[in-house]
Enzyme design. Structure first.
Site, PDB file in Angstrom:
ATOM      1  N   ARG A 147     -30.547  49.500   4.057  1.00  0.00           N
ATOM      2  CA  ARG A 147     -29.821  49.060   5.258  1.00  0.00           C
ATOM      3  C   ARG A 147     -28.438  49.695   5.355  1.00  0.00           C
ATOM      4  NH1 ARG A 147     -31.910  42.782   5.629  1.00  0.00           N
ATOM      5  NH2 ARG A 147     -33.660  43.298   6.983  1.00  0.00           N
ATOM      6  N   LYS A 180     -50.602  34.024   8.719  1.00  0.00           N
ATOM      7  CA  LYS A 180     -50.923  32.970   9.677  1.00  0.00           C
ATOM      8  C   LYS A 180     -51.127  33.443  11.111  1.00  0.00           C
ATOM      9  CE  LYS A 180     -48.520  29.245   7.335  1.00  0.00           C
ATOM     10  NZ  LYS A 180     -47.316  28.410   7.392  1.00  0.00           N
ATOM     11  N   GLY A 204     -38.396  39.684  11.953  1.00  0.00           N
ATOM     12  CA  GLY A 204     -38.464  38.714  13.050  1.00  0.00           C
ATOM     13  C   GLY A 204     -38.189  39.374  14.387  1.00  0.00           C
ATOM     14  N   GLY A 241     -40.311  43.472   7.754  1.00  0.00           N
ATOM     15  CA  GLY A 241     -40.792  42.420   6.859  1.00  0.00           C
ATOM     16  C   GLY A 241     -41.829  42.933   5.884  1.00  0.00           C
TER      17      GLY A 241
HETATM   18  P1  AMP Z   1     -46.786  37.441   7.198  1.00  0.00           P
HETATM   19  O1  AMP Z   1     -45.406  37.095   6.731  1.00  0.00           O
HETATM   20  O2  AMP Z   1     -47.387  36.442   8.115  1.00  0.00           O
HETATM   21  O3  AMP Z   1     -46.882  38.867   7.704  1.00  0.00           O
HETATM   22  O4  AMP Z   1     -47.697  37.352   5.909  1.00  0.00           O
HETATM   23  C1  AMP Z   1     -47.570  38.190   4.807  1.00  0.00           C
HETATM   24  C2  AMP Z   1     -48.236  37.537   3.653  1.00  0.00           C
HETATM   25  O5  AMP Z   1     -49.583  37.306   3.968  1.00  0.00           O
HETATM   26  C3  AMP Z   1     -48.227  38.373   2.393  1.00  0.00           C
HETATM   27  O6  AMP Z   1     -47.437  37.727   1.425  1.00  0.00           O
HETATM   28  C4  AMP Z   1     -49.688  38.413   1.968  1.00  0.00           C
HETATM   29  O7  AMP Z   1     -49.876  38.201   0.581  1.00  0.00           O
HETATM   30  C5  AMP Z   1     -50.285  37.268   2.751  1.00  0.00           C
HETATM   31  N1  AMP Z   1     -51.718  37.412   2.973  1.00  0.00           N
HETATM   32  C6  AMP Z   1     -52.363  38.441   3.532  1.00  0.00           C
HETATM   33  N2  AMP Z   1     -53.689  38.257   3.487  1.00  0.00           N
HETATM   34  C7  AMP Z   1     -53.898  37.073   2.884  1.00  0.00           C
HETATM   35  C8  AMP Z   1     -55.062  36.322   2.544  1.00  0.00           C
HETATM   36  N3  AMP Z   1     -56.278  36.786   2.808  1.00  0.00           N
HETATM   37  N4  AMP Z   1     -54.892  35.139   1.958  1.00  0.00           N
HETATM   38  C9  AMP Z   1     -53.666  34.674   1.673  1.00  0.00           C
HETATM   39  N5  AMP Z   1     -52.523  35.329   1.966  1.00  0.00           N
HETATM   40  C10 AMP Z   1     -52.634  36.511   2.565  1.00  0.00           C
END
Ligand code: AMP
Length: 397
Positions: free
Chosen positions: A37, A201, A377, A354
């Site tokens: 950064r 999610k 974000g 992220g």
């Molecule tokens: P996000 O912040 O929503 O982009 O989520 C990223 C996180 O999702 C990472 O830490 C991954 O380890 C997790 N992730 C991705 N695929 C899976 C999965 N199949 N089950 C559980 N966690 C997951």
């Protein structure tokens, strides 16, 4: 299309220029462990120095929640920025941020000098966009430059409030680059336009899915979020991540894709584990056929082929969210294959910040991407089609 005034549109000779940077870097025992950064902020700062401005830098660091916490002081950043710029960055140590020390430091500046203010979040008003602190910041300068994309989705004193009390508020090069890449990708993409979404999610990316379905030719959904779709289609998902409140939403999005003629690609197979750990037993299961006690942790080999094939002929690819639990080496394969496919395509490739940015960099494909966003974000909100307050606050051309 966003058309904001930038540092190229102003004359800063002899003027006091307050630059909101994103110096929110990871620190360990007072040492900066990742200076990306800081490096990313250099072009704007160098330009302002070369043009003879008096360059006053400011940023937040971590979450001191309105208290002057010494471990979250920007002092180490001033030291490192001095080295990176090859000239002194004078640190205005001041628990009030814009207190007597900061005012004196600014008063003493000559053209081309650089001063760094203390962590803006030492002041509780910062995150509330309070008027008094916004005015104090504005009182230091003639011109304001926002180069902090990472906080552009928040309306705080140092990126939004301050603009109400200065005549000129423009964006820096880093911010301009983010607006150009993310804005162009979403509003004026070269087609085929493929978006890849993953991560944990569905609920955190509902608006992104919905907005992108109006724009893309192909939408690829992998990662933990794909199991909610799988269950919605009547599949067995074992103990995989699932948001039961979003089953209907998943079906609605599948219907929307069909109506819009968007190709929606979901995993056809998954790497599954019998425990949420790198060293668990691993199998490959077809979509919707995950046995009880097993959990989907990554996309499977067939899915990798389909996803990689889909980006081959793309002209624009936007990627946000890993395909699996990439932090565990045994479940990083799907994410790595997608990263490789993006590295190999001629398309403009844009990585949301992220986790996706971290994954691409950890796996060693960072320099093969056209643009890696500096804001997690903020880039998500861009993809949601939202107006970012930090961008909106800059003067239009
Ligand atoms: P996000 O912040 O929503 O982009 O989520 C990223 C996180 O999702 C990472 O830490 C991954 O380890 C997790 N992730 C991705 N695929 C899976 C999965 N199949 N089950 C559980 N966690 C997951």
């Amino acid at each position: 299309m966003l058309n904001k005034k930038s540092v190229d549109d102003i004359n800063v000779k002899g003027k006091k220029v307050l630059v909101r940077c994103d110096f929110n870097v990871p620190l360990q025992d007072g040492k900066i462990t990742d200076e990306n950064r800081l490096v990313a902020a250099l072009p704007t700062i160098k330009k302002l120095i070369a043009d003879g401005g008096k360059v006053i830098l400011c940023s937040h660091l971590g979450k001191p929640k309105g208290e002057a916490k010494p471990e979250l002081s920007l002092a180490p950043v001033a030291k490192r920025m001095s080295e990176l710029l090859g000239q002194e960055v004078k640190f205005a140590a001041d628990p009030e941020v814009v207190g007597p020390n900061a005012k004196a430091a600014v008063q003493a500046m000559k053209d081309g000098d650089v001063v760094l203010l203390e962590n803006t979040r030492y002041r509780a008003e910062e995150t509330k966009n309070g008027e008094a602190f916004s005015k104090e910041l504005a009182s230091l300068c003639d011109v304001f430059v926002n180069d902090a994309f990472g906080t552009a989705h928040r309306a705080h004193c140092s990126n939004v409030g301050v603009t109400q009390f200065v005549d000129t508020a423009v964006v820096g090069y880093l911010m301009q680059k983010e607006i150009d890449f993310l804005g162009n990708a979403v509003d004026n993409p070269k087609r085929p336009f493929v978006a890849i979404l993953g991560g944990a999610k569905v609920s955190s990316k509902i608006s992104v899915i919905n907005n992108l379905l109006d724009k893309v030719d192909t939408l690829i959904i992998g990662g933990g979020m794909s199991y909610t779709f799988s269950k919605a289609m009547g599949g067995h998902i074992g103990t995989s991540l699932c948001e039961d409140d979003y089953l209907q939403y998943a079906l609605d999005m599948m219907k929307k894709a069909e109506e819009k003629g968007v190709k929606l690609l979901l995993p056809v197979d998954n790497r599954i584990g019998d425990d949420f750990s790198n060293d668990c037993n691993i199998q490959v299961a077809k979509r919707g056929e995950i046995p009880d006690g097993w959990e989907g942790m990554d996309i499977g080999p067939e899915t990798e082929k389909i996803f990689c094939e889909a980006v081959k002929d793309a002209k624009t690819v936007v990627w946000n969210g890993p395909m699996g639990c990439f932090e565990m080496p045994n479940f990083a394969h799907g994410t790595e294959e997608v990263a490789k496919a993006l590295a190999d395509t001629d398309a403009t490739t844009i990585i949301g910040g992220g986790d996706s940015a971290a994954a691409v960099n950890i796996l060693g494909y960072g320099d093969k991407m056209t643009h890696i966003s500096t804001g997690g974000g903020a880039s998500l909100e861009f993809l949601e089609g939202k107006e970012l307050p930090g961008v909106a606050a800059a003067n239009d051309k």
